[in-house]
Scaffold this active site. Structure first.
Site, PDB file in Angstrom:
ATOM      1  N   GLY A  14      18.267  -3.658 112.271  1.00  0.00           N
ATOM      2  CA  GLY A  14      18.843  -5.273 112.751  1.00  0.00           C
ATOM      3  C   GLY A  14      18.477  -6.565 111.698  1.00  0.00           C
ATOM      4  O   GLY A  14      17.896  -7.849 111.866  1.00  0.00           O
ATOM      5  N   HIS A 104      30.394  -7.228 105.716  1.00  0.00           N
ATOM      6  CA  HIS A 104      30.403  -5.773 105.516  1.00  0.00           C
ATOM      7  C   HIS A 104      30.170  -5.671 104.137  1.00  0.00           C
ATOM      8  O   HIS A 104      30.532  -6.782 103.704  1.00  0.00           O
ATOM      9  CB  HIS A 104      32.094  -5.317 106.044  1.00  0.00           C
ATOM     10  CG  HIS A 104      32.854  -3.915 104.300  1.00  0.00           C
ATOM     11  ND1 HIS A 104      31.732  -2.805 105.104  1.00  0.00           N
ATOM     12  CD2 HIS A 104      32.507  -3.860 103.649  1.00  0.00           C
ATOM     13  CE1 HIS A 104      32.466  -1.959 104.832  1.00  0.00           C
ATOM     14  NE2 HIS A 104      32.691  -2.337 103.922  1.00  0.00           N
ATOM     15  N   ASP A 140      37.994  -3.059 108.604  1.00  0.00           N
ATOM     16  CA  ASP A 140      37.316  -3.565 107.721  1.00  0.00           C
ATOM     17  C   ASP A 140      38.577  -4.730 106.686  1.00  0.00           C
ATOM     18  O   ASP A 140      38.469  -5.417 105.378  1.00  0.00           O
ATOM     19  CB  ASP A 140      36.155  -3.216 106.195  1.00  0.00           C
ATOM     20  CG  ASP A 140      35.103  -2.586 107.104  1.00  0.00           C
ATOM     21  OD1 ASP A 140      34.748  -3.212 107.916  1.00  0.00           O
ATOM     22  OD2 ASP A 140      35.233  -1.104 106.242  1.00  0.00           O
ATOM     23  N   GLU A 169      24.024 -11.416 102.173  1.00  0.00           N
ATOM     24  CA  GLU A 169      23.939 -11.236 104.042  1.00  0.00           C
ATOM     25  C   GLU A 169      23.745 -12.299 104.763  1.00  0.00           C
ATOM     26  O   GLU A 169      24.124 -12.883 105.731  1.00  0.00           O
ATOM     27  CB  GLU A 169      24.100 -10.186 104.714  1.00  0.00           C
ATOM     28  CG  GLU A 169      25.254  -8.398 104.002  1.00  0.00           C
ATOM     29  CD  GLU A 169      25.139  -7.151 103.874  1.00  0.00           C
ATOM     30  OE1 GLU A 169      24.836  -7.131 105.683  1.00  0.00           O
ATOM     31  OE2 GLU A 169      25.050  -6.429 103.592  1.00  0.00           O
TER      32      GLU A 169
HETATM   33  C1  GAR Z   1      24.267  -4.252 106.212  1.00  0.00           C
HETATM   34  O1  GAR Z   1      24.101  -3.838 105.445  1.00  0.00           O
HETATM   35  C2  GAR Z   1      25.618  -4.539 107.186  1.00  0.00           C
HETATM   36  O2  GAR Z   1      26.719  -4.569 105.971  1.00  0.00           O
HETATM   37  C3  GAR Z   1      26.038  -3.222 106.974  1.00  0.00           C
HETATM   38  O3  GAR Z   1      25.064  -2.434 107.344  1.00  0.00           O
HETATM   39  C4  GAR Z   1      23.956  -2.937 107.466  1.00  0.00           C
HETATM   40  C5  GAR Z   1      23.315  -3.482 108.351  1.00  0.00           C
HETATM   41  O4  GAR Z   1      22.310  -3.872 108.307  1.00  0.00           O
HETATM   42  N1  GAR Z   1      26.903  -2.571 107.678  1.00  0.00           N
HETATM   43  C6  GAR Z   1      27.574  -1.885 107.815  1.00  0.00           C
HETATM   44  O5  GAR Z   1      28.781  -1.269 106.288  1.00  0.00           O
HETATM   45  C7  GAR Z   1      29.194  -2.326 108.465  1.00  0.00           C
HETATM   46  N2  GAR Z   1      30.777  -1.360 108.106  1.00  0.00           N
HETATM   47  P1  GAR Z   1      20.772  -4.738 109.123  1.00  0.00           P
HETATM   48  O6  GAR Z   1      20.892  -3.143 110.934  1.00  0.00           O
HETATM   49  O7  GAR Z   1      19.291  -4.386 108.941  1.00  0.00           O
HETATM   50  O8  GAR Z   1      22.139  -5.861 109.819  1.00  0.00           O
END
Ligand code: GAR
Length: 189
Positions: A14, A104, A140, A169
């Site tokens: 999260g 992503h 994606d 991100e």
């Molecule tokens: C992030 O790096 C996001 O880009 C990736 O999961 C992580 C979630 O982190 N998403 C994917 O790979 C979707 N294909 P978070 O829970 O700390 O935000």
């Protein structure tokens, strides 16, 4: 002006949820995070929601997920997928066209799908990055809203690259969300 209402879908840590919430507190923000939906009862992101007094719901079963979740989305304008590791049904995706976005961890169209950072390391790519895009039924592949490149150094491994990408991100996702909100507001006028 009433802020646009956002639901964030999560499955784990999260950290992107946190960055979306924090940026929504800014005075000039066009959005408000009103709801968090998780498909994992142990997602750390649920604690972040609670800490910020945002209602959070988790669904254990994937069965009829979209139907069950939809009843909570009546007042929602935009859905942000933030580390939500479940493919949403075609009908749901179509209903939320241009109001459903995802972050992503690669510079799309490269390295779609799971373990994008690992894919980039294994491919010995010189850069990867992150992308915020509209969600379509092709994984994606929806239109890009914002992207940022991240250099891959010889010493990088999946973990170090993931950390560098995550920092970006956290910057582009809130910005992309504002852009989407602005587009919706303009369209409504
Ligand atoms: C992030 O790096 C996001 O880009 C990736 O999961 C992580 C979630 O982190 N998403 C994917 O790979 C979707 N294909 P978070 O829970 O700390 O935000």
């Amino acid at each position: 002006m009433k802020k646009l209402q956002v639901a964030v879908f999560i499955s784990g840590r999260g950290s992107n949820l946190e960055s979306l919430i924090q940026s929504s507190f800014k005075k000039q923000s066009l959005v408000e995070v009103q709801l968090v939906i998780s498909n994992n009862s142990k997602a750390k992101g649920l604690v972040i929601a609670k800490k910020n007094k945002i209602p959070a719901i988790h669904f254990i079963s994937r069965k009829n997920f979209e139907t069950k979740v939809s009843q909570y989305l009546q007042n929602i304008d935009i859905i942000c997928l933030a580390g939500f590791m479940q493919v949403l049904g075609t009908k749901f995706v179509r209903n939320w066209r241009l109001r459903l976005i995802n972050v992503h961890p690669s510079y799309l169209p490269a390295f779609k799908g799971l373990n994008a950072q690992d894919q980039a390391i294994k491919a010995k790519a010189s850069y990867s990055g992150c992308s915020v895009h509209y969600v379509t039924s092709k994984i994606d592949s929806g239109q890009i809203i914002l992207q940022k490149k991240v250099k891959i150094l010889k010493k990088d491994n999946t973990e170090s690259l993931s950390k560098k990408i995550l920092i970006e991100e956290h910057k582009i996702y809130p910005r992309a969300l504002q852009m989407v909100a602005k587009r919706l507001i303009v369209k409504k006028k």
